[in-house]
Design an enzyme around this catalytic site. Structure first.
Site, short mmCIF file in Angstrom:
data_model
loop_
_atom_site.label_atom_id
_atom_site.label_comp_id
_atom_site.label_asym_id
_atom_site.label_seq_id
_atom_site.Cartn_x
_atom_site.Cartn_y
_atom_site.Cartn_z
N GLU A 5 0.84 -1.20 0.00
CA GLU A 5 0.00 0.00 0.00
C GLU A 5 0.87 1.25 0.00
O GLU A 5 0.66 2.19 -0.77
CB GLU A 5 -0.90 0.03 1.25
CG GLU A 5 -2.00 -1.02 1.27
CD GLU A 5 -1.55 -2.35 1.88
OE1 GLU A 5 -0.32 -2.59 1.95
OE2 GLU A 5 -2.44 -3.15 2.25
N GLY B 165 5.92 -2.06 14.65
CA GLY B 165 5.14 -1.04 13.94
C GLY B 165 4.09 -0.40 14.82
O GLY B 165 3.94 0.82 14.85
N GLU C 20 -3.45 -6.70 16.99
CA GLU C 20 -2.31 -7.26 16.27
C GLU C 20 -1.33 -7.86 17.30
O GLU C 20 -0.62 -8.81 17.01
CB GLU C 20 -1.61 -6.20 15.41
CG GLU C 20 -0.85 -6.80 14.24
CD GLU C 20 -0.28 -5.78 13.26
OE1 GLU C 20 0.64 -5.03 13.65
OE2 GLU C 20 -0.73 -5.72 12.11
N HIS D 64 -25.87 7.50 21.41
CA HIS D 64 -27.05 7.55 20.55
C HIS D 64 -26.96 6.52 19.44
O HIS D 64 -27.64 6.62 18.42
CB HIS D 64 -27.22 8.96 19.98
CG HIS D 64 -27.47 9.95 21.08
ND1 HIS D 64 -28.73 10.23 21.55
CD2 HIS D 64 -26.61 10.66 21.83
CE1 HIS D 64 -28.63 11.11 22.54
NE2 HIS D 64 -27.35 11.39 22.74
#
Ligand code: F6P
Length: 546
Positions: A215, A271, A357, A388
């Site tokens: 990505e 990470g 993770e 709500h």
């Protein structure tokens, strides 16, 4: 390694299993009625955070047994192992030293015999010098314009921490600059992030520990094209508009970013534990080096609290034990994190990676299948919005959902009566969950009999309330470290590796195989299952038809 007894074979675990049965009948109403000091007794403080855990299904005995479980699981020794740089991430043969990222400059923390603290400080200094130059308008873009827009490109830990911290600390940020974050390989994420921005004033931070993530690398390539298109195609422009945060200098340089403009970190930073490393460069650009250092100080305060406070007063230990208590002894599947602070709107999303993770594992450190539940599902939204929407289920549904409420003594920008109303709501929710409303109370309000069951609140629904004076950079650091160490506490007791993430690999590998099958001109020979084959064929057809 030593053979470790399965968690559920430990003496305290078995005792907790037996002890938990008494809560079938024991209601928080009774626990509070029987102990006028309960609301004071079950509280703890550390690093600027106050934890009220009295509205949990627990007694002194529960607490004693949970603390015994922590001791039987060698929590203290495992903490010491982490803090001293032992390679406790066994499957990756790595130390786990996010605590070194926020250690004071004169600390010594050894990895393979080398003190890592000076390197950490050197990177922080480099980040500070760079941030100061950008913020002061001294770092100029290719055409000489100052940088006004910063876009962090990263995913997972290289995105969630930076976005969360930017949103959380927006009050302290440079409002003259625009900060955006691109993570998804869905091109729309990029398109929207650059919408309306002038490339000449835009800096991209490519944040990736590995610098190989599909990505991020796809988005980084697209960003480079966008920039070069916008600036007339001169490739030398990249140097002024791209910096990298990574552990992989080779790949950074292969991408075309000068390693002089790279901010490094180390394989001992996971990470999801990296928002306080150079991965936080966008945070530093937004709030400035002093506030960033203050955030690190807050992290460190909580590290010290975790390392030194007795377990019975130790916030991360207590919260970790409570999460485990509900997961393993009440079959709770999830934990809701409900910040009553709009600036923390991305905090639940950030916590999802940190918690799930880390503890979404089903084998022990020795590779044996566990026969007890591990990592609960974390989710949440800021209050009062959640009230709500999904709170109905927390109050009256069939599931037990322990909640963490987070609130502050002050609004960062006080506005009329808003803050009192906000805080009234958080206290009311915790009270309603714990004590509910009995059929008699509902009847006494004149409710017709047929409606009574619908209006009854069982109560006995547990929650923690975490309070701090105000949302400062220090407090954000302390809050994140609180959850980091709570996750650690749970992982140690479950005897799992909270620091690897092999579960993300299979999907990544399969996607790499499928990409050419979607893109090839010739009809590919598909060898997946019939469902996947059909979906691929259908998509190829959809692509061809308008
Ligand atoms: O796919 C999971 C993961 O490896 C996370 O653990 C990590 O935070 C994220 O991908 C991004 O990785 P990188 O920083 O190497 O691009």
């Amino acid at each position: 390694m030593n053979k470790i007894k399965p968690a559920n074979q430990r003496v305290a675990w078995k005792a907790l299993a037996a002890h938990s049965k008494q809560f079938n009948k024991l209601h928080l109403r009774k626990l509070f009625a029987d102990d006028p000091k309960r609301g004071d007794r079950f509280t703890a403080e550390g690093a600027g955070l106050f934890l009220d855990y009295s509205k949990n299904r627990l007694t002194e005995k529960t607490l004693k047994l949970l603390l015994q479980l922590a001791r039987e699981s060698d929590l203290r020794a495992r903490m010491d192992a982490m803090f001293s740089g032992e390679k406790i991430n066994l499957t990756e043969n790595r130390a786990v030293l996010h605590v070194a990222l926020r250690a004071p400059g004169d600390a010594t923390i050894l990895v393979d015999g080398k003190n890592v603290v000076p390197e950490v400080q050197a990177v922080l200094d480099k980040m500070s010098a760079f941030s100061n130059r950008v913020r002061a308008g001294e770092w100029r873009g290719h055409s000489g314009k100052p940088i006004l827009n910063v876009i962090n490109i990263g995913i997972g830990g290289s995105d969630l921490g930076p976005v969360m911290a930017y949103e959380a600390l927006r009050h302290y940020s440079n409002r003259g600059m625009t900060f955006r974050f691109v993570s998804n390989v869905d091109g729309i994420d990029f398109v929207e992030a650059v919408h309306g921005l002038d490339p000449a004033e835009t800096l991209f931070i490519v944040s990736s520990k590995t610098f190989t993530t599909l990505e991020t690398m796809t988005n980084a390539e697209t960003a480079r094209s966008w920039l070069l298109n916008g600036l007339g195609g001169d490739k030398t422009a990249v140097a002024k508009h791209f910096v990298a945060v990574s552990t992989n200098a080779e790949k950074v340089s292969a991408f075309g970013i000068d390693t002089a403009n790279m901010f490094g970190f180390w394989d001992w930073v996971g990470g999801r534990y990296s928002m306080d490393s150079a991965i936080g460069l966008s945070t530093m650009l937004a709030i400035g080096p002093d506030h960033f250092r203050a955030m690190l100080h807050g992290f460190h305060q909580m590290d010290e609290h975790f390392r030194t406070a007795p377990f019975e007063k130790n916030l991360p230990v207590l919260m970790g034990l409570l999460a485990l208590w509900y997961t393993d002894f009440f079959d709770a599947q999830t934990i809701a994190v409900l910040p009553y602070e709009q600036y923390l709107k991305r905090f639940p999303a950030y916590l999802q990676q940190l918690t799930m993770e880390s503890n979404g594992k089903s084998v022990t450190l020795e590779g044996r299948r566990v026969n007890y539940d591990t990592g609960p599902i974390f989710w949440g939204e800021p209050g009062t919005n959640g009230q709500h929407s999904f709170y109905q289920l927390i109050h009256q549904g069939t599931r037990l959902i322990p909640c963490d409420f987070i609130a502050f003594g002050h609004a960062l920008t006080p506005l009329g009566r808003h803050h009192d109303m906000l805080l009234a709501n958080v206290f009311a929710q915790a009270e309603a969950l714990a004590f509910g409303k009995t059929p008699d109370q509902v009847k006494a309000e004149g409710t017709p009999d047929w409606l009574v069951p619908h209006r009854v609140f069982e109560g006995n629904r547990p929650s923690n309330t975490i309070l701090a004076q105000r949302l400062t950079p220090e407090i954000l650091g302390a809050l994140v470290a609180l959850y980091e160490h709570s996750v650690f506490t749970q992982g140690i007791i479950w005897n799992i590796n909270s620091f690897d993430q092999w579960g993300v690999e299979l999907g990544k590998a399969l996607a790499q195989r499928i990409i050419p099958e979607l893109e090839s001109d010739a009809e590919p020979k598909l060898k997946h299952d019939t469902s996947t084959n059909n979906l691929i064929r259908r998509y190829r057809k959809m692509k061809k038809s308008k």
